[in-house]
Design a protein around this motif. Structure first.
Motif, mmCIF file in Angstrom:
data_model
loop_
_atom_site.group_PDB
_atom_site.id
_atom_site.type_symbol
_atom_site.label_atom_id
_atom_site.label_comp_id
_atom_site.label_asym_id
_atom_site.label_seq_id
_atom_site.Cartn_x
_atom_site.Cartn_y
_atom_site.Cartn_z
ATOM 1 N N LEU A 86 12.253 -49.717 -41.811
ATOM 2 C CA LEU A 86 12.638 -48.250 -41.670
ATOM 3 C C LEU A 86 11.963 -47.613 -40.535
ATOM 4 O O LEU A 86 12.907 -46.812 -39.437
ATOM 5 C CB LEU A 86 12.753 -47.651 -43.064
ATOM 6 N N LEU A 87 10.805 -47.665 -40.388
ATOM 7 C CA LEU A 87 10.027 -47.013 -39.343
ATOM 8 C C LEU A 87 10.503 -47.498 -38.028
ATOM 9 O O LEU A 87 10.814 -46.817 -37.111
ATOM 10 C CB LEU A 87 8.573 -46.982 -39.612
ATOM 11 N N GLY A 88 10.709 -48.860 -37.766
ATOM 12 C CA GLY A 88 11.029 -49.499 -36.534
ATOM 13 C C GLY A 88 12.297 -48.934 -36.137
ATOM 14 O O GLY A 88 12.664 -48.504 -35.031
ATOM 15 N N ASN A 89 13.150 -48.898 -37.010
ATOM 16 C CA ASN A 89 14.729 -48.392 -36.752
ATOM 17 C C ASN A 89 14.526 -46.902 -36.513
ATOM 18 O O ASN A 89 15.309 -46.526 -35.408
ATOM 19 C CB ASN A 89 15.352 -48.481 -37.708
ATOM 20 N N HIS A 90 13.842 -46.219 -36.998
ATOM 21 C CA HIS A 90 13.649 -44.850 -36.732
ATOM 22 C C HIS A 90 13.200 -44.553 -35.322
ATOM 23 O O HIS A 90 13.460 -43.822 -34.461
ATOM 24 C CB HIS A 90 12.701 -43.978 -37.802
ATOM 25 N N LEU A 91 12.022 -45.193 -34.917
ATOM 26 C CA LEU A 91 11.584 -45.339 -33.617
ATOM 27 C C LEU A 91 12.379 -45.451 -32.628
ATOM 28 O O LEU A 91 12.539 -44.958 -31.442
ATOM 29 C CB LEU A 91 10.255 -46.044 -33.595
ATOM 30 N N ARG A 92 13.022 -46.572 -32.825
ATOM 31 C CA ARG A 92 14.098 -47.256 -31.788
ATOM 32 C C ARG A 92 15.262 -46.176 -31.538
ATOM 33 O O ARG A 92 15.994 -46.136 -30.570
ATOM 34 C CB ARG A 92 14.694 -48.683 -32.006
ATOM 35 N N THR A 93 15.577 -45.417 -32.749
ATOM 36 C CA THR A 93 16.994 -44.761 -32.735
ATOM 37 C C THR A 93 16.481 -42.967 -32.538
ATOM 38 O O THR A 93 16.469 -42.612 -31.551
ATOM 39 C CB THR A 93 17.890 -44.952 -33.806
ATOM 40 N N CYS A 94 16.194 -42.664 -33.697
ATOM 41 C CA CYS A 94 15.814 -41.251 -33.547
ATOM 42 C C CYS A 94 14.994 -40.640 -32.651
ATOM 43 O O CYS A 94 15.229 -39.774 -31.888
ATOM 44 C CB CYS A 94 15.627 -40.868 -35.236
ATOM 45 N N VAL A 95 13.898 -41.233 -32.902
ATOM 46 C CA VAL A 95 12.825 -40.790 -31.953
ATOM 47 C C VAL A 95 13.085 -40.926 -30.497
ATOM 48 O O VAL A 95 12.890 -39.965 -29.636
ATOM 49 C CB VAL A 95 11.382 -41.477 -32.431
ATOM 50 N N ALA A 96 13.429 -42.086 -30.350
ATOM 51 C CA ALA A 96 13.791 -42.209 -28.687
ATOM 52 C C ALA A 96 14.999 -41.422 -28.163
ATOM 53 O O ALA A 96 14.726 -40.867 -27.074
ATOM 54 C CB ALA A 96 14.310 -43.877 -28.513
ATOM 55 N N ASN A 97 15.860 -41.184 -29.219
ATOM 56 C CA ASN A 97 16.811 -40.158 -28.636
ATOM 57 C C ASN A 97 16.319 -38.908 -28.358
ATOM 58 O O ASN A 97 16.476 -38.076 -27.554
ATOM 59 C CB ASN A 97 18.246 -40.204 -29.589
ATOM 60 N N ASP A 98 15.620 -38.443 -29.457
ATOM 61 C CA ASP A 98 15.235 -37.127 -29.373
ATOM 62 C C ASP A 98 14.273 -36.733 -28.337
ATOM 63 O O ASP A 98 14.123 -35.900 -27.658
ATOM 64 C CB ASP A 98 14.374 -36.597 -30.704
ATOM 65 N N ILE A 99 13.392 -37.825 -27.774
ATOM 66 C CA ILE A 99 12.505 -37.621 -26.579
ATOM 67 C C ILE A 99 13.257 -37.527 -25.338
ATOM 68 O O ILE A 99 12.973 -36.787 -24.520
ATOM 69 C CB ILE A 99 11.239 -38.830 -26.750
ATOM 70 N N ARG A 100 14.351 -38.341 -25.196
ATOM 71 C CA ARG A 100 15.118 -38.461 -24.264
ATOM 72 C C ARG A 100 15.827 -37.276 -24.132
ATOM 73 O O ARG A 100 16.066 -36.418 -22.938
ATOM 74 C CB ARG A 100 16.121 -39.388 -24.270
#
Length: 119
Positions: A86-100
């Motif tokens: 779940l954390l890996g998915n969160h990093l790859r999607t939510c976190v990466a998109n928010d940072i972009r």
């Protein structure tokens, strides 16, 4: 294992819709998951749920303590594995998109989550 008839068995989209309608999220944000991600997470949770039921049965049947402890350790490992996925998915999607998109507060949110996970 006996399968339910197609009429009685909801498909994954219906299960997902039922889940979201019945239980509101505890936070203000939501995440759209791919069908594959959703099925994988639900499959893992179903296995963990089965492990917990098995542990309860062992207690009810007066199983030997070390045998129960080994099963609890296996359930804990399965939950940890679920968290990693779940954390890996969160990093790859939510976190990466928010940072972009320039939402740096997501990093602070992630740090708080990691601190709670590492207790």
């Amino acid at each position: 294992m006996a399968e339910r008839t197609e009429a009685a068995k909801p498909d994954a989209a219906e299960e997902k819709a039922e889940h979201t309608e019945k239980k509101p999220c505890c936070c203000h944000k939501k995440k759209e998951r791919s069908e594959k991600e959703y099925k994988d997470l639900i499959h893992r949770l179903n296995r963990i749920e089965g492990q917990i039921r098995g542990i309860r049965n062992m207690v009810e049947q007066d199983a030997y303590c070390p045998d129960i402890l080994i099963q609890v350790a296996a359930a804990n490992a399965a939950l940890n594995s679920f968290n990693k996925v779940l954390l890996g998915n969160h990093l790859r999607t939510c976190v990466a998109n928010d940072i972009r998109e320039g939402h740096d507060e997501t990093i602070d949110e992630l740090l708080k989550v990691l601190q709670r996970l590492m207790k």
